[in-house]
Write a protein that holds these residues in place. Structure first.
Motif, short mmCIF file in Angstrom:
data_model
loop_
_atom_site.label_atom_id
_atom_site.label_comp_id
_atom_site.label_asym_id
_atom_site.label_seq_id
_atom_site.Cartn_x
_atom_site.Cartn_y
_atom_site.Cartn_z
N ASN A 171 34.88 11.61 64.55
CA ASN A 171 35.12 10.37 65.08
C ASN A 171 36.67 10.11 65.51
O ASN A 171 36.93 9.21 66.23
N TYR A 172 37.38 10.31 64.58
CA TYR A 172 38.71 10.27 64.65
C TYR A 172 39.49 10.89 66.08
O TYR A 172 40.10 10.37 66.73
N ALA A 173 38.81 12.05 66.17
CA ALA A 173 39.36 12.88 67.38
C ALA A 173 38.71 12.15 68.70
O ALA A 173 39.58 12.10 69.61
N ASN A 174 37.65 11.50 68.57
CA ASN A 174 37.04 10.92 69.72
C ASN A 174 37.94 9.65 70.11
O ASN A 174 38.20 9.28 71.20
N THR A 175 38.25 8.99 69.07
CA THR A 175 39.29 7.85 69.24
C THR A 175 40.53 8.17 69.69
O THR A 175 41.04 7.35 70.68
N LEU A 176 41.21 9.22 69.38
CA LEU A 176 42.30 9.75 69.88
C LEU A 176 42.38 10.18 71.34
O LEU A 176 43.15 10.06 72.12
N TYR A 177 40.98 11.09 71.46
CA TYR A 177 40.97 11.17 72.78
C TYR A 177 40.67 10.26 73.97
O TYR A 177 41.32 10.28 75.01
N ASP A 178 40.23 9.18 73.52
CA ASP A 178 40.06 7.91 74.37
C ASP A 178 41.36 7.09 74.73
O ASP A 178 41.48 6.64 75.66
N LEU A 179 42.45 7.58 73.63
CA LEU A 179 43.68 6.82 73.71
C LEU A 179 44.53 7.63 74.54
O LEU A 179 45.71 7.58 74.68
N GLY A 180 44.08 8.86 75.02
CA GLY A 180 44.95 9.81 75.74
C GLY A 180 45.71 10.81 74.69
O GLY A 180 46.44 11.45 75.27
N ARG A 181 45.48 10.72 73.47
CA ARG A 181 46.37 11.63 72.56
C ARG A 181 45.45 12.80 72.63
O ARG A 181 44.80 13.37 71.34
N THR A 182 45.37 13.67 73.46
CA THR A 182 44.53 14.91 73.48
C THR A 182 45.07 15.98 72.63
O THR A 182 44.27 16.75 72.07
N LYS A 183 46.30 16.21 72.43
CA LYS A 183 46.74 17.25 71.29
C LYS A 183 46.35 16.85 69.89
O LYS A 183 45.85 17.76 69.22
N GLU A 184 46.47 15.47 69.66
CA GLU A 184 46.03 15.29 68.21
C GLU A 184 44.55 15.33 68.25
O GLU A 184 43.77 15.65 67.23
N ALA A 185 43.66 14.83 69.31
CA ALA A 185 42.36 15.06 69.41
C ALA A 185 41.71 16.32 69.16
O ALA A 185 40.94 16.61 68.37
N LEU A 186 42.48 17.32 69.66
CA LEU A 186 42.13 18.73 69.55
C LEU A 186 42.11 19.27 68.29
O LEU A 186 41.14 19.72 67.72
#
Length: 211
Positions: A171-186
């Motif tokens: 869920n946290y990764a999904n939020t980070l992905y939506d924010l464009g923070r793809t490296k953290e999301a990965l």
């Protein structure tokens, strides 16, 4: 005194002796007590006196239990407005009932009443700040309300409370992905998949972000 009179006197004395012996022995029937029921189901009477049989009454559900059952039935039919009515009545009975608050938060998310869902999850956390599911649910609501700082805070709190629960990382990764923070999301997707390799969506996102 004749022989007959002497015999009557002896008999009378015997009767009085037996009477007083029984009276003071404690074995005579007591006032207001007939007998003690011995049947395992606590029924009095039975085949000889069916008119004297008393069965244990069926326990009726409480009003709260009825309202929760109505909620579950309405959610099963995807009738979320009806579910909200039942939950609203339940909260009047007990505004601190955690099960009701959890269900209300979920139902409000389904109807996109995010502000109301936020209130439910904040109330839950006021009752128990260590409820990791309430933290992650509130994080998801805050993300919908564009409160990204708040969302990140509660995602991280949920993970701190239960680091081994894969959906928290997902869920946290999904939020980070939506924010464009793809490296953290990965990183989050990889951690979620590491903990639970049945999360196909996490696997898909890992492949997508690794290309």
């Amino acid at each position: 005194m004749s022989t007959f009179q002497l015999l009557l006197l002896i008999v009378a004395g015997g009767v009085f002796y037996l009477f007083f012996k029984q009276l003071f022995s404690g074995n005579h029937p007591k006032r207001g007590v007939d007998f003690e029921a011995k049947l395992p189901d606590e029924q009095i009477g039975g085949i000889n006196r069916p008119d004297k049989t008393f069965s244990t009454p069926t326990v009726q559900p409480t009003r709260m239990e009825q309202l929760l059952a109505m909620t579950d039935e309405a959610v099963g039919k995807e009738d979320y407005e009806e579910a909200k009515k039942a939950l609203g009545s339940a909260l009047i009975i007990d505004g601190n009932n955690t099960e009701v608050l959890q269900k209300m938060g979920y139902v409000c998310m389904q109807t996109e009443d995010y502000s109301e869902a936020k209130e439910s999850y904040e109330k839950l956390l006021s009752l128990d700040d260590n409820d990791d599911m309430a933290h992650v649910s509130l994080a998801n609501v805050l993300h919908k309300l564009d409160d990204e700082a708040g969302a990140e805070k509660h995602h991280e709190r949920a993970i701190t409370l239960d680091e081994e629960y894969a959906p928290h990382h997902f869920n946290y990764a999904n939020t980070l992905y939506d924010l464009g923070r793809t490296k953290e999301a990965l990183i989050g997707y990889k951690r979620a998949y590491e903990l639970d390799d049945s999360l196909e969506e996490a696997e898909k996102m890992i492949k997508k972000l690794s290309e």
